[in-house]
Write an enzyme that holds these catalytic residues in place. Structure first.
Site, mmCIF file in Angstrom:
data_model
loop_
_atom_site.group_PDB
_atom_site.id
_atom_site.type_symbol
_atom_site.label_atom_id
_atom_site.label_comp_id
_atom_site.label_asym_id
_atom_site.label_seq_id
_atom_site.Cartn_x
_atom_site.Cartn_y
_atom_site.Cartn_z
ATOM 1 N N ASP A 101 -0.475 -0.312 -4.452
ATOM 2 C CA ASP A 101 -1.879 0.124 -4.484
ATOM 3 C C ASP A 101 -2.001 1.443 -3.733
ATOM 4 O O ASP A 101 -1.674 1.526 -2.553
ATOM 5 C CB ASP A 101 -2.758 -0.947 -3.815
ATOM 6 C CG ASP A 101 -4.251 -0.627 -3.899
ATOM 7 O OD1 ASP A 101 -4.625 0.399 -4.505
ATOM 8 O OD2 ASP A 101 -5.048 -1.425 -3.353
ATOM 9 N N GLY A 155 -9.409 -8.222 -2.686
ATOM 10 C CA GLY A 155 -9.882 -8.661 -1.377
ATOM 11 C C GLY A 155 -10.411 -7.483 -0.588
ATOM 12 O O GLY A 155 -10.034 -6.332 -0.831
ATOM 13 N N LYS A 185 0.865 -1.168 0.000
ATOM 14 C CA LYS A 185 0.000 0.000 0.000
ATOM 15 C C LYS A 185 0.906 1.222 0.000
ATOM 16 O O LYS A 185 1.901 1.263 0.748
ATOM 17 C CB LYS A 185 -0.874 -0.009 1.250
ATOM 18 C CG LYS A 185 -1.947 -1.087 1.219
ATOM 19 C CD LYS A 185 -3.015 -0.753 0.194
ATOM 20 C CE LYS A 185 -4.207 -1.671 0.325
ATOM 21 N NZ LYS A 185 -5.262 -1.335 -0.647
ATOM 22 N N GLU A 221 -1.921 0.058 -8.785
ATOM 23 C CA GLU A 221 -3.372 -0.059 -8.660
ATOM 24 C C GLU A 221 -3.971 1.284 -8.232
ATOM 25 O O GLU A 221 -3.516 1.896 -7.268
ATOM 26 C CB GLU A 221 -3.644 -1.146 -7.605
ATOM 27 C CG GLU A 221 -5.069 -1.584 -7.460
ATOM 28 C CD GLU A 221 -5.187 -2.699 -6.396
ATOM 29 O OE1 GLU A 221 -4.174 -3.379 -6.106
ATOM 30 O OE2 GLU A 221 -6.272 -2.859 -5.850
ATOM 31 N N ASP A 269 -9.047 -0.491 -9.805
ATOM 32 C CA ASP A 269 -9.815 -1.197 -8.775
ATOM 33 C C ASP A 269 -11.110 -0.394 -8.567
ATOM 34 O O ASP A 269 -12.123 -0.679 -9.214
ATOM 35 C CB ASP A 269 -8.966 -1.296 -7.492
ATOM 36 C CG ASP A 269 -9.718 -1.816 -6.275
ATOM 37 O OD1 ASP A 269 -10.918 -2.102 -6.388
ATOM 38 O OD2 ASP A 269 -9.116 -1.936 -5.182
HETATM 39 O O1 SMG Z 1 -8.484 -8.708 1.658
HETATM 40 O O2 SMG Z 1 -6.331 -8.942 1.663
HETATM 41 C C1 SMG Z 1 -7.339 -8.259 1.627
HETATM 42 C C2 SMG Z 1 -7.179 -6.756 1.506
HETATM 43 C C3 SMG Z 1 -6.645 -6.402 0.185
HETATM 44 O O3 SMG Z 1 -5.621 -4.294 -0.097
HETATM 45 C C4 SMG Z 1 -6.633 -4.912 -0.068
HETATM 46 N N1 SMG Z 1 -7.841 -4.334 -0.274
HETATM 47 O O4 SMG Z 1 -7.933 -1.453 -2.357
HETATM 48 O O5 SMG Z 1 -7.496 -3.463 -2.832
HETATM 49 C C5 SMG Z 1 -7.804 -2.619 -2.000
HETATM 50 C C6 SMG Z 1 -8.007 -2.933 -0.550
HETATM 51 C C7 SMG Z 1 -9.381 -2.513 -0.103
HETATM 52 C C8 SMG Z 1 -9.698 -2.798 1.313
HETATM 53 S S1 SMG Z 1 -8.706 -1.955 2.395
HETATM 54 C C9 SMG Z 1 -9.409 -2.024 3.939
HETATM 55 MG MG MG Z 2 -7.116 -1.706 -4.336
#
Ligand code: SMG
Ligand code: MG
Length: 368
Positions: free
Chosen positions: A190, A292, A164, A215, A240
């Site tokens: 991301d 996810g 992230k 992302e 996304d």
């Molecule tokens: O489920 O492993 C998981 C989280 C993956 O980074 C993740 N999700 O933007 O892709 C995304 C984020 C959204 C949820 S963040 C709380």
């Molecule tokens: Mg994402």
């Protein structure tokens, strides 16, 4: 199929470690679970992926519950007898609400498939019996903590690391991870919309790290901006948040805004729409991967079924239960040699563990 009862449970599950993104930090997961019971007594389950607060998307737990109770379920009840394939059309007049709609459609589809004795994976068109898994790594408290966390995931066998990022936590942590773990590590980032069109030069600096993708760097409505960025940098751009339907996916591909797509079924209204996006992307030669939303086992089971379709060629954010929770709502999903098995039983193929769900439930409501 007739639905006799809808049950909603809100559960609070602690996360094994805080998860920090560009929009906030989560220490526990508030999950809205949906259970439907058909007139014949068949049960179906789903979880609504909305977060407690509308920071990732406009939807949030309490709002989803209200939307379902006030608008979506009455619309379904008015029709009375329908198939899961009809749900999206029945709910279409109500705008947005993809996560609320997805939760209802998935629970209804689970019940339908259980009644028919077919697994969700088979129904969706899966061609794999296990899927390759990646892991999403939150913004860390320090560079040392970041390396420690990434190391532990690599040691567990995860096939791809997603970092992230946000302004101030981008070039340096990515450089450190690339240098520490070498050129062969599948690495992506991301931003969850944390940058703007003014940051293209900054994002271009990430090109040197040979990332799989970046992302959702800029805001969700700015699909043209993503196309401009994609021309400016060599790192592939992956949308996304922007991809809310198969139609948007088709357009984003056509204007060059996304050369890879993160598919989250709940962001697009359900698994049936998710398969349409898979197909649109496949026809255009665009690979997809399964996103996810910190799902518990109920949501994870369904995501694994989708991730088993043929154009899911990149490891997804479909991590093992232990990455999120000490106790999951289902039997834990485990990582074996970088993969998780796709459930094979009817419907989503797993059941919630009654005792666990009860223990973490904070409220329950029913609609007949
Ligand atoms: O489920 O492993 C998981 C989280 C993956 O980074 C993740 N999700 O933007 O892709 C995304 C984020 C959204 C949820 S963040 C709380
Ligand atoms: Mg994402």
């Amino acid at each position: 199929m007739k639905i006799a009862e809808y049950e909603f449970r809100i559960i609070h599950l602690p996360l094994v470690r805080p998860f920090r993104t560009s929009f906030g930090t989560q220490t526990s997961r508030e999950v809205l679970m949906v259970k439907v019971t058909t007139a014949e007594g068949v049960v179906g389950w789903a979880e609504c992926v909305a977060m407690s607060v509308p920071l990732y998307s406009p939807e949030y737990v309490a709002g989803c519950l209200e939307t379902m109770q006030k608008f979506l379920i009455p619309a379904l009840n008015k029709i009375g007898d329908f198939r899961a394939e009809d749900v999206a059309t029945i709910l279409k007049p109500y705008l947005g609400a993809q996560m609320a709609k997805a939760a209802l459609e998935t629970a209804i589809l689970d019940a339908q498939l259980r009644a028919d004795g077919i697994s969700l994976a088979k129904y969706l068109g899966a061609t794999k019996n296990k899927v390759e898994c990646g892991v999403s790594v939150g913004i860390a408290s320090s560079m040392g903590a970041l390396i420690e966390e990434v190391s532990s995931y690599i040691d567990s066998g995860y096939r791809r690391i997603k970092l992230k990022i946000e302004p101030g936590w981008d070039y340096e942590p990515v450089k450190l991870v690339r240098e520490t773990f070498g050129p062969d590590l599948l690495l992506q980032v991301d931003a969850n919309t944390a940058y703007t069109r003014d940051d293209f030069d900054l994002l271009k600096r990430l090109d040197e790290f040979n990332l799989l993708l970046i992302e959702q760097p800029i805001e969700e409505e700015d699909i043209l901006g993503h196309a401009r960025l994609a021309e400016y940098i060599t790192t592939p751009v992956c949308l996304d948040e922007s991809i809310v339907s198969a139609g948007v996916a088709r357009d984003a591909i056509e204007i060059g805004a996304t050369s890879i797509i993160n598919i989250k079924p709940a962001r697009v209204g359900g698994y049936i729409e998710a398969v349409k996006i898979h197909n649109v992307a496949q026809a255009a030669g665009i690979p997809v991967w399964c996103g996810g939303m910190l799902e518990t086992g109920i949501g994870r089971a369904a995501n694994l079924a989708l991730a088993a379709l043929p154009n899911f060629t990149l490891p997804g954010d479909t991590s093992a239960s232990a990455r999120y929770f000490e106790t999951d709502t289902t039997e834990p999903f485990v990582l074996v040699d970088g993969h998780i098995d796709v459930p094979t039983g009817p419907g989503i193929g797993v059941d919630p563990i009654r005792e666990v769900v009860d223990r973490f439930t904070v409220s329950t409501e029913w609609v007949k």
